[in-house]
Design an enzyme around this catalytic site. Structure first.
Site, short mmCIF file in Angstrom:
data_model
loop_
_atom_site.label_atom_id
_atom_site.label_comp_id
_atom_site.label_asym_id
_atom_site.label_seq_id
_atom_site.Cartn_x
_atom_site.Cartn_y
_atom_site.Cartn_z
N ALA A 160 57.66 40.81 21.22
CA ALA A 160 58.81 40.93 21.94
C ALA A 160 59.13 42.49 21.75
O ALA A 160 58.59 43.25 21.01
CB ALA A 160 59.93 40.11 21.16
N LYS A 161 60.32 42.64 22.42
CA LYS A 161 60.73 44.30 22.24
C LYS A 161 62.09 44.25 23.11
O LYS A 161 62.59 43.47 23.84
CB LYS A 161 59.70 45.27 23.17
CG LYS A 161 59.85 46.43 22.48
CD LYS A 161 59.35 46.88 21.09
CE LYS A 161 59.21 48.33 20.84
NZ LYS A 161 58.24 48.54 19.75
N GLY A 162 62.87 45.30 22.74
CA GLY A 162 64.22 45.54 23.19
C GLY A 162 64.56 46.98 23.46
O GLY A 162 63.90 47.86 22.96
N ASP A 175 62.79 51.12 16.17
CA ASP A 175 61.97 51.81 17.08
C ASP A 175 62.32 53.06 17.56
O ASP A 175 63.35 53.64 16.69
CB ASP A 175 61.77 50.94 18.35
CG ASP A 175 60.49 51.36 19.09
OD1 ASP A 175 59.41 51.18 18.66
OD2 ASP A 175 60.47 51.94 20.13
N VAL A 218 63.03 41.33 25.76
CA VAL A 218 61.75 40.69 26.34
C VAL A 218 61.10 39.95 25.32
O VAL A 218 60.72 40.40 24.42
CB VAL A 218 60.70 41.47 27.21
CG1 VAL A 218 59.70 40.96 27.67
CG2 VAL A 218 61.48 42.17 28.53
#
Ligand code: NAD
Length: 452
Positions: free
Chosen positions: A114-116, A155, A69
């Site tokens: 953002a992140k995944g 992460d 995202v």
């Protein structure tokens, strides 16, 4: 008459991100044209879902779901980690991406959020299976990531090795150019920066120390004589244990996904680390009392550091938290309902978007180093990190004081604009950090304007 059913707390992380935004928004700048702009800067810009087929070690093919995202790139390219976890889903990744936008703005680095995430259980996967998932995920994302568009990092349950695979995959797909800046948290041998591995914990330490120095916790000016409990013993939690101990605190409890260990006189951290390395868990470390996984949150201590996952301190257990200060090394560990209960009990919270921002700050340094083809020294990294974290802590504290002083003005303005709306919540450190961040993103959005 039957008693009313207790209200069930909404623990959907994206709904929580919205609630936090809505609590802070009334304190942000000019509200006359706010509705449209607030929708614009809260709504994620892009959500990509990919399905990743992988040949497992036993020859079976399994399909994993992955998300990336991009929440907002107004202030710079998207930045945010990739997590591997069985419970990750689109709403969690959207929330984490949103928090990254505010975090980068609070510490004032030129990135958006953002992140995944990949829905998988890395503890049940071999190294080879993890490598294939990573490579196929990055290949499937294609140019949704890139050094100037969206830059991943480690992460939960991903690490420098995972970042090396990400870099390699992207580089194979984009030969003949310097691709090092496509991902941060890489090993030192391939463009990593010294000081990245403990940066999240070191940043949390710096924020805590400075908060104490400048009077955030009356009667406690430094870490000497404090006791600390830590939930999560991975990258953030384990380094935090050592760094807080080395700065004068006594670590009384730590935990991981299997449970915790406690010693009111202080844990022997070397023995706990050795036990974790040997057995995979802190549970059973010599000369310690065992704790159930969530019990670590309730042990008596001065400082509690949640460093595992979201939604750990909720309406259900907030009245049993037994500390003076919560330092959110994890993202989203305290829910909005728990925030209110902790505030009523005068337990202060250093919010995630400030307290754990050390990781993304040093990721930013790594990105700059990579674009310059330079190599930074560790002492430079620590010094630059300290300046960023101290300044952000001061800004958030000043913002909280200013908002509190003008509270009546904000309350009147809000009820004039939205008659009958809920009264505003007294600004705490989270609301102060949010207002700073939202104001910065909003200013950038207005200066750029809506394209075309
Ligand atoms: P990690 O995978 O290195 O460690 C996670 C730790 O949490 C492990 O010790 C695991 O056993 C423990 N854990 C998992 N489920 C648990 C549970 N239910 N109860 C107790 N412990 C549990 O991950 P990390 O990188 O340390 O990330 C931890 C938190 O910090 C996450 O919220 C992450 O988003 C946040 N964070 C990490 C970074 C970073 O640079 N790694 C930066 C900012 C924020």
């Amino acid at each position: 008459m039957t008693a009313p059913a207790p209200q069930v707390e909404d623990l959907n992380p994206h709904h929580i991100a919205r609630k936090q935004f809505d609590l802070a928004a009334p304190f942000v700048g000019n509200l006359d044209d706010w509705d449209g702009i607030s929708e614009w800067i809260f709504t994620p810009e892009r959500t990509v879902t990919v399905y990743i087929p992988v040949v497992m070690d036993n020859g079976d093919v399994r399909v994993f779901r992955g998300f990336r995202v991009l929440h907002n790139d107004t202030r710079g390219p998207g930045k945010g980690g990739i997590r591997f976890h069985p419970q990750t889903d689109e709403d969690e990744v959207k929330a984490l991406a949103t928090w990254m936008s505010w975090k980068c703005a609070v510490v004032d680095i030129p990135f958006g959020g953002a992140k995944g995430g990949v829905e998988c259980d890395p503890r049940a996967l071999s190294v080879e299976e993890k490598r294939k998932i990573t490579r196929r995920f990055i290949a499937s994302l294609g140019d949704n990531i890139g050094p100037h568009t969206d830059i991943p990092a480690p992460d939960v349950y991903t690490d420098a090795q995972t970042m090396a695979w990400i870099y390699d995959t992207y580089s194979m797909m984009h030969p003949g150019q310097n691709n090092l800046a496509v991902v941060t948290g890489k090993p030192l041998d391939i463009g990593g920066i010294p000081g990245r591995s403990d940066a999240t914990a070191r940043g949390a330490l710096m924020v805590t120390e400075h908060f104490l120095q400048i009077g955030g916790l009356p009667g406690q000016r430094d870490l000497q004589g404090t006791t600390v409990a830590i939930q999560g013993f991975g990258n953030a939690g384990r380094f935090a244990a050592t760094l807080f101990r080395d700065s004068g605190a006594t670590i009384v409890a730590v935990s991981d996904s299997r449970g915790g260990v406690y010693d009111p006189d202080g844990l022997d951290l070397a023995a706990v680390c050795a036990h974790k390395d040997e057995t995979g868990s802190v549970v059973g470390a010599p000369n310690t009392q065992a704790l159930e996984p969530k019990e670590v949150l309730e042990v008596p201590c001065h400082i509690l550091i949640p460093a595992a996952l979201e939604n750990q301190i909720t309406a259900e257990n907030a009245d049993r938290i037994n500390c003076r200060l919560v330092v959110e090394a994890a993202n989203g560990p305290v829910t909005p309902a728990a925030d209110r209960i902790l505030a009523e009990r005068d337990i202060k919270v250093l919010p995630d978007i400030l307290a754990n921002a050390g990781g993304v700050v040093v990721s930013y340094f790594e990105w700059v180093q990579n674009l310059d083809n330079a190599q930074w020294e560790e002492h430079e990294v620590h010094e630059k990190l300290r300046r960023k974290m101290y300044r952000a802590t001061e800004h958030v504290m000043t913002q909280r004081v200013n908002l509190a002083e003008s509270f009546e003005y904000y309350q009147n303005r809000w009820s004039d604009l939205y008659p009958g709306s809920e009264p505003l919540v007294t600004p705490d450190m989270r609301i102060a950090a949010y207002t700073l961040a939202i104001e910065r993103v909003r200013r950038a959005a207005e200066q750029r304007g809506v394209w075309p």
